[in-house]
Design a protein around this motif. Structure first.
Motif, mmCIF file in Angstrom:
data_model
loop_
_atom_site.group_PDB
_atom_site.id
_atom_site.type_symbol
_atom_site.label_atom_id
_atom_site.label_comp_id
_atom_site.label_asym_id
_atom_site.label_seq_id
_atom_site.Cartn_x
_atom_site.Cartn_y
_atom_site.Cartn_z
ATOM 1 N N MET A 173 0.845 -1.195 0.000
ATOM 2 C CA MET A 173 0.000 0.000 0.000
ATOM 3 C C MET A 173 0.885 1.252 0.000
ATOM 4 S SD MET A 173 -2.319 -1.852 2.864
ATOM 5 C CE MET A 173 -3.380 -0.520 3.400
ATOM 6 N N GLU A 209 0.897 5.060 0.338
ATOM 7 C CA GLU A 209 -0.018 6.040 0.904
ATOM 8 C C GLU A 209 0.631 7.421 1.010
ATOM 9 O OE1 GLU A 209 -1.609 4.473 4.607
ATOM 10 O OE2 GLU A 209 -1.053 2.455 3.953
ATOM 11 N N TRP A 223 -8.199 3.150 2.928
ATOM 12 C CA TRP A 223 -7.003 2.476 3.450
ATOM 13 C C TRP A 223 -7.330 1.709 4.734
ATOM 14 C CZ3 TRP A 223 -3.754 1.745 -0.049
ATOM 15 C CH2 TRP A 223 -3.218 2.742 -0.858
ATOM 16 N N ARG A 237 -7.016 -2.318 5.369
ATOM 17 C CA ARG A 237 -6.228 -2.882 6.473
ATOM 18 C C ARG A 237 -7.068 -3.881 7.272
ATOM 19 N NH1 ARG A 237 -5.336 2.544 7.621
ATOM 20 N NH2 ARG A 237 -3.498 3.382 6.560
ATOM 21 N N TYR A 250 0.581 -7.684 4.741
ATOM 22 C CA TYR A 250 0.723 -6.584 3.788
ATOM 23 C C TYR A 250 1.826 -5.637 4.251
ATOM 24 C CZ TYR A 250 -2.165 -4.229 7.331
ATOM 25 O OH TYR A 250 -2.658 -3.733 8.507
ATOM 26 N N LYS A 251 2.225 -4.753 3.343
ATOM 27 C CA LYS A 251 3.261 -3.770 3.637
ATOM 28 C C LYS A 251 2.717 -2.385 3.297
ATOM 29 C CE LYS A 251 7.704 -3.640 4.863
ATOM 30 N NZ LYS A 251 8.200 -4.274 6.110
ATOM 31 N N GLU A 252 2.975 -1.412 4.196
ATOM 32 C CA GLU A 252 2.569 -0.029 3.958
ATOM 33 C C GLU A 252 3.804 0.841 3.742
ATOM 34 O OE1 GLU A 252 -0.973 1.477 6.296
ATOM 35 O OE2 GLU A 252 -0.316 -0.153 7.614
ATOM 36 N N LEU A 268 4.689 4.837 3.339
ATOM 37 C CA LEU A 268 4.122 6.174 3.530
ATOM 38 C C LEU A 268 5.028 7.225 2.904
ATOM 39 C CD1 LEU A 268 1.687 7.542 4.966
ATOM 40 C CD2 LEU A 268 3.201 7.895 6.930
#
Length: 336
Positions: A259, A261, A273, A277, A287-289, A291
């Motif tokens: 993701m 963001e 979002w 999640r 999952y991986k975020e 930013l």
């Protein structure tokens, strides 16, 4: 964690050394003596380019989306029918020999519009010279995709009258690139390196989610994973996925969600979002975020691209793949 000796063993053309110098390359490009062009009465800009050059168009389209100037990104042979005397066609080909982009350049030269070309030399430069079209020669550094910062900041300086980013925001982006470099470069091969952390986590086929304003980062991440790590990738808009793509997770697969963001995404985007999640957590999908940094759109996109590009180099090294060669592209071009 990857060691420097392992990087050097597999990165035979030293791509990582170029990426270590991205902030310096960007700064030198913006401080260069490249001559600006003041195009008047432009209400439509067409960016034409393929691959890494196409990502440059995506970047500037995101920036111009905040203005009254209409933008079109062409990744192919045909210009839109809406091109007129208030249109600027920007053709970019690092090699100067990209057949699709040369086709749009030739087409633009026959229309009543403004045109400028950017390349390292090649057919594009000679065509522009022969047809009295504005052209700026920008060096290729290692490869078209690794040349991204020199092209972005050179084009920014050349077209500053069209692309309304003030000097303060440009300087801010250069500072943030420098700060990020200290975290992700080959001089910091530790668990604090976010690019290396992402590369170590990647296993399977990435599904990259992104908000509309950061679509350039998702496209670039996809392209770099494909070229550097020779990996299949899927990208999906976070809003659109709630209407179709989310259903794909009802079956087990080797897909891994990432993701991308923005720190100040639209409130409705932030709501999506959070829902995504919750969905992944409830279905035990890891999952991986990623930013973005704070700051202007230029800083957000450039720093994300820098972090994600470097992750694709590290990922290639983990797979024992040299990130530089693109034999399949060479095969394809020989057939054109």
């Amino acid at each position: 964690m990857i060691e420097l000796s392992t990087i050097k063993k597999h990165d035979l053309d030293n791509m990582h050394n170029v990426y270590d110098r991205w902030p310096q390359i960007a700064k030198e490009a913006f401080e260069s003596e490249i001559e600006p062009v003041d195009f008047k009465d432009i209400d439509h800009v067409v960016f034409s380019g393929m691959g890494g050059s196409g990502t440059i168009g995506d970047l500037f389209a995101s920036i111009l989306s905040k203005t009254d100037i209409h933008t079109t990104v062409v990744k192919g042979y045909e210009l839109p029918k809406t091109v007129d005397d208030n249109t600027l066609v920007v053709t970019t080909s690092v090699s100067g020999n990209t057949v699709e982009t040369l086709a749009t350049l030739e087409s633009a030269s026959k229309k009543n519009c403004k045109v400028i070309g950017f390349s390292s030399d090649g057919t594009m430069e000679s065509f522009c010279t022969q047809n009295n079209i504005e052209h700026r020669r920008i060096s290729k550094i290692h490869s078209p995709r690794a040349s991204f910062p020199i092209y972005v900041y050179s084009i920014l300086k050349t077209l500053n009258s069209i692309i309304p980013i003030d000097k303060q925001e440009i300087v801010q982006s250069l500072d943030k690139l420098e700060n990020l470099s200290q975290k992700i470069s080959s001089t910091n091969l530790s668990e604090t390196n976010p690019s290396l952390d992402l590369a170590e986590w990647l296993n399977g086929t990435p599904v990259i989610y992104y908000p509309w304003g950061l679509h350039a980062t998702a496209i670039r991440f996809k392209n770099s994973l494909q070229e550097n790590a020779k990996t299949h990738v899927i990208i999906e808009d976070i809003i659109e996925t709630g209407h179709n793509g989310i259903v794909s997770w009802e079956r087990p697969s080797d897909m891994v969600p990432i993701m991308i963001e923005g720190t100040d995404d639209h409130p409705k985007t932030k709501e999506r979002w959070e829902i995504l999640r919750q969905y992944f957590d409830e279905n035990q999908i890891e999952y991986k975020e990623i930013l973005s940094v704070d700051g202007g759109i230029l800083s957000k996109i450039l720093c994300l691209i820098y972090l994600l590009d470097y992750a694709t180099i590290f990922h290639a090294i983990r797979l024992k793949i040299d990130p530089s060669p693109v034999k399949s592209i060479d095969f394809f071009k020989k057939k054109l």
